[in-house]
Motif scaffolding. Structure first.
Motif, PDB file in Angstrom:
ATOM      1  N   UNK A 131      37.454  34.638  34.934  1.00  0.00           N
ATOM      2  CA  UNK A 131      38.680  35.521  35.014  1.00  0.00           C
ATOM      3  C   UNK A 131      39.329  35.786  33.881  1.00  0.00           C
ATOM      4  N   UNK A 132      39.113  35.437  32.562  1.00  0.00           N
ATOM      5  CA  UNK A 132      39.979  35.695  31.667  1.00  0.00           C
ATOM      6  C   UNK A 132      39.695  36.870  30.584  1.00  0.00           C
ATOM      7  N   UNK A 133      38.489  37.048  30.698  1.00  0.00           N
ATOM      8  CA  UNK A 133      38.199  38.084  29.767  1.00  0.00           C
ATOM      9  C   UNK A 133      38.552  39.421  29.925  1.00  0.00           C
ATOM     10  N   UNK A 134      38.854  40.430  29.075  1.00  0.00           N
ATOM     11  CA  UNK A 134      39.237  41.698  29.186  1.00  0.00           C
ATOM     12  C   UNK A 134      38.387  42.661  28.702  1.00  0.00           C
ATOM     13  N   UNK A 135      37.880  43.348  29.692  1.00  0.00           N
ATOM     14  CA  UNK A 135      36.897  44.387  29.286  1.00  0.00           C
ATOM     15  C   UNK A 135      37.006  45.606  28.349  1.00  0.00           C
ATOM     16  N   UNK A 136      36.378  45.741  27.331  1.00  0.00           N
ATOM     17  CA  UNK A 136      36.621  46.595  26.443  1.00  0.00           C
ATOM     18  C   UNK A 136      36.692  48.115  26.897  1.00  0.00           C
ATOM     19  N   UNK A 137      37.686  48.859  26.563  1.00  0.00           N
ATOM     20  CA  UNK A 137      38.252  49.957  27.395  1.00  0.00           C
ATOM     21  C   UNK A 137      38.031  51.282  26.418  1.00  0.00           C
ATOM     22  N   UNK A 138      37.491  52.311  26.978  1.00  0.00           N
ATOM     23  CA  UNK A 138      37.525  53.462  26.276  1.00  0.00           C
ATOM     24  C   UNK A 138      38.760  54.304  26.352  1.00  0.00           C
ATOM     25  N   UNK A 173      32.639  32.942  46.240  1.00  0.00           N
ATOM     26  CA  UNK A 173      33.264  31.487  46.535  1.00  0.00           C
ATOM     27  C   UNK A 173      34.845  31.805  46.479  1.00  0.00           C
ATOM     28  N   UNK A 174      35.320  30.788  46.930  1.00  0.00           N
ATOM     29  CA  UNK A 174      37.009  30.864  47.073  1.00  0.00           C
ATOM     30  C   UNK A 174      37.704  30.419  45.848  1.00  0.00           C
ATOM     31  N   UNK A 175      36.842  29.605  45.028  1.00  0.00           N
ATOM     32  CA  UNK A 175      37.604  29.190  43.597  1.00  0.00           C
ATOM     33  C   UNK A 175      37.527  30.546  42.564  1.00  0.00           C
ATOM     34  N   UNK A 176      36.563  31.348  42.790  1.00  0.00           N
ATOM     35  CA  UNK A 176      36.761  32.666  42.053  1.00  0.00           C
ATOM     36  C   UNK A 176      37.745  33.436  42.373  1.00  0.00           C
ATOM     37  N   UNK A 177      37.975  33.619  43.756  1.00  0.00           N
ATOM     38  CA  UNK A 177      38.975  34.185  44.324  1.00  0.00           C
ATOM     39  C   UNK A 177      40.072  33.949  44.031  1.00  0.00           C
ATOM     40  N   UNK A 178      40.613  32.874  44.194  1.00  0.00           N
ATOM     41  CA  UNK A 178      41.731  32.091  43.679  1.00  0.00           C
ATOM     42  C   UNK A 178      42.058  32.175  42.312  1.00  0.00           C
ATOM     43  N   UNK A 179      41.094  32.061  41.514  1.00  0.00           N
ATOM     44  CA  UNK A 179      41.141  32.297  40.110  1.00  0.00           C
ATOM     45  C   UNK A 179      41.601  33.775  39.539  1.00  0.00           C
ATOM     46  N   UNK A 180      40.651  34.640  40.246  1.00  0.00           N
ATOM     47  CA  UNK A 180      41.135  36.022  39.846  1.00  0.00           C
ATOM     48  C   UNK A 180      42.627  36.347  40.318  1.00  0.00           C
ATOM     49  N   UNK A 181      43.007  35.831  41.662  1.00  0.00           N
ATOM     50  CA  UNK A 181      44.311  35.925  42.111  1.00  0.00           C
ATOM     51  C   UNK A 181      45.358  35.345  41.188  1.00  0.00           C
ATOM     52  N   UNK A 182      45.130  34.237  40.687  1.00  0.00           N
ATOM     53  CA  UNK A 182      46.050  33.645  39.686  1.00  0.00           C
ATOM     54  C   UNK A 182      46.281  34.250  38.530  1.00  0.00           C
ATOM     55  N   UNK A 183      45.246  35.123  37.990  1.00  0.00           N
ATOM     56  CA  UNK A 183      45.274  35.699  36.854  1.00  0.00           C
ATOM     57  C   UNK A 183      46.220  37.015  37.092  1.00  0.00           C
ATOM     58  N   UNK A 184      46.119  37.644  38.253  1.00  0.00           N
ATOM     59  CA  UNK A 184      47.062  38.747  38.479  1.00  0.00           C
ATOM     60  C   UNK A 184      48.464  38.328  38.743  1.00  0.00           C
ATOM     61  N   UNK A 185      48.643  37.000  39.257  1.00  0.00           N
ATOM     62  CA  UNK A 185      49.999  36.470  39.496  1.00  0.00           C
ATOM     63  C   UNK A 185      50.798  36.107  38.232  1.00  0.00           C
ATOM     64  N   UNK A 186      49.758  35.856  37.301  1.00  0.00           N
ATOM     65  CA  UNK A 186      50.607  35.281  36.103  1.00  0.00           C
ATOM     66  C   UNK A 186      51.198  36.571  35.307  1.00  0.00           C
ATOM     67  N   UNK A 187      50.818  37.836  35.715  1.00  0.00           N
ATOM     68  CA  UNK A 187      51.033  39.006  35.142  1.00  0.00           C
ATOM     69  C   UNK A 187      52.387  39.547  35.871  1.00  0.00           C
TER      70      UNK A 187
END
Lengths: 340, 340
Positions: B2-9, B288-302
């Motif tokens: 959930x942490x990586x930031x993809x390379x942007x054009x 799975x749920x763990x990934x979902x919560x992890x992704x949601x947590x990354x969003x919430x931290x913002x």
């Protein structure tokens, strides 16, 4: 319209030259008189011929078991599709030279929606144009989906790519941005990209229609295929509407460096460029015949032969195989080539 | 993951902040037990609620005549669709705040094809994986097409955008390239981009599956929406499988700067992060749920609130409107938010 070169974004190097770009003409694969109706027989036949042309074995492919790649549930069939994973996993390879790009027209898809709303004229502040843009894209992408399915059923590893979604855009109807990096990546990994004429954003007009012919011309300039094939519903380019009993098929057209063109065969029309009202199919409205010939001429000037012929015939199969030359007396179609 | 930031054009500037990114969960909009079967009622209701949430008028929108944007022929109906072009052209505007992005899961689409072939594991040299890649994309893009249609029928100017076709790719399953410029352009011109979990190319593995949750997290990082909504088939996140009669709905989860999280409500579980087996829907297999919560947590931290709730309820309508706060005692769902 045919001359501009769209701005390119950085792109990976194409690993090997593209063999062929194929246009599945809207007139060939749809029933033009009926809204959103596919000509199933023509589409199936075009896909089977494409598979045959890609085949690396000498046989006609008819006896080979095809690895179908559409594993969706068939409408009305409650059972899950049968996928013989073990047999598929045991195959050494597809046995296909997949270095092809397919671009299709819209035919009876999209036209109703686009003409009703005037999407090609632009102006997204108008609710009619905005709604028409959405409706047009729904219609043309549903055709794209069916063509990808038909190719996949023939064992061709096809992937749909919508020009709008890929970020292709125009400026006053001329191609302005056309990122082909994902098309090249797809070819590189052995997939066959399937593009289509689409509603796109326009920097000046807000939006317009980008035709499949312009897409083909741009990809030919960029990727230098060995040859380009246009499959349509008549035998090729005629000197007048092909419904006219006196219409003469133009077998060979030569394009010079200045973009001028002249008829080489049949000899009786040699050198004649005026007084013949060039025509493929009277009802083919996308861009009209003049645009189509202009785009084909730009391709031919690059030294790439363009074959225009009737879908579902022995002539289209030969064209797809690249097995056509200016000496092919028994081949029915139009060759457009450089005079050099 | 959930942490990586993809390379942007390089990308155009977003003209105004995105209001909301909505996930239409596969479990909510499809019938999970049946291959490629849409839950029509849930989908229709989710689209109607989205329209309601976008509406700029105070009414509930129920009495307004909807400008349907799917002008395709209905299956079995021989007549062309009725499009009242004059009425549409006379409208002052759509009356909608369309600054939304929709991302949907696959549910019963794509899963059969992907798991049968092992697309997520990669290896395109295998004919099974290559065929499965094609079959998976056909399945998920056909769902995308139906969701775009359902939104368009509700008068939402939606445009389908397939991550694979847009050139999104991964490196060892982590998002590596994710060009959002066309998404931003579409928002800018008043369209609602509709993305989906997709089979994509992977720099190391050849290919894999990119989940809708990862797409949402990336777009949230990039576009800073005011809030993010996950619509699913249960009321929110539970402390154990929601089928368990003793399952307790977690109403508020707080995420700290280090990515740690703790339960705020209900008070009886306060501070508890271990011993609860967090669960949304037992049969939701994508990531799975763990990934979902992890992704949601990354969003919430913002600093972006995430609402997880049941589709087709008054609670989902409130979530889509952004009309939810940690004081909303009568709101049923899970709020994931930053502790700051």
């Amino acid at each position: 319209m045919a001359e501009e070169v769209a701005q390119e974004q950085p792109r990976p190097t194409a690993p090997r030259p593209v063999r062929c770009i194929v246009k599945l003409g809207g007139a060939a694969i749809t029933n033009k008189g009926e809204l959103e109706s596919i000509n199933e027989e023509n589409l199936r036949s075009a896909c089977a011929q494409l598979r045959h042309a890609m085949s690396e074995s000498d046989g006609d492919g008819a006896t080979e078991k095809v690895l179908g790649m559409d594993w969706s549930r068939k409408p009305g069939d409650p059972a899950d599709p049968a996928v013989d994973a073990e047999w598929i996993a045991g195959m050494a390879g597809l046995g296909l030279d997949t270095n092809f790009i397919v671009v299709h027209g819209a035919g009876s898809f999209g036209h109703f929606q686009a003409s009703r709303s005037g999407v090609h004229k632009g102006g997204l502040h108008s609710t009619l144009v905005k709604a028409g843009f959405v409706a047009t894209r729904i219609s043309v992408t549903s055709l794209n989906q069916e063509i990808v399915r038909a190719l996949a059923r023939e064992g061709i590893p096809s992937v749909g790519m919508s020009p709008f979604a890929c970020g292709w855009s125009t400026q006053q109807r001329k191609l302005a941005s056309a990122n082909a990096s994902q098309i090249i990546q797809s070819l590189h990994t052995g997939f066959v990209p399937v593009l289509h004429g689409d509603a796109v954003l326009d920097e000046l007009l807000d939006c317009t229609i980008l035709s499949g012919d312009v897409i083909i011309r741009h990809l030919a300039q960029l990727l230098s295929p060995r040859y380009v094939v246009f499959l349509t519903d008549v035998h090729g380019v005629y000197d007048r509407p092909p419904t006219d009993p006196n219409a003469v098929l133009l077998k060979e057209i030569e394009v010079d460096d200045n973009g001028g063109w002249s008829i080489v065969k049949p000899a009786l029309l040699q050198g004649n460029t005026k007084g013949v009202e060039i025509s493929v199919a009277a009802h083919d409205t996308t861009g009209g015949m003049e645009t189509k010939i202009l785009e084909a001429a730009v391709i031919a000037r690059l030294g790439i032969d363009v074959y225009i012929t009737k879908a579902g015939t022995e002539h289209s199969l030969r064209a797809l195989k690249g097995d056509v030359s200016t000496d092919s007396e028994d081949w029915l179609g139009t060759i457009i080539r450089s005079s050099k």
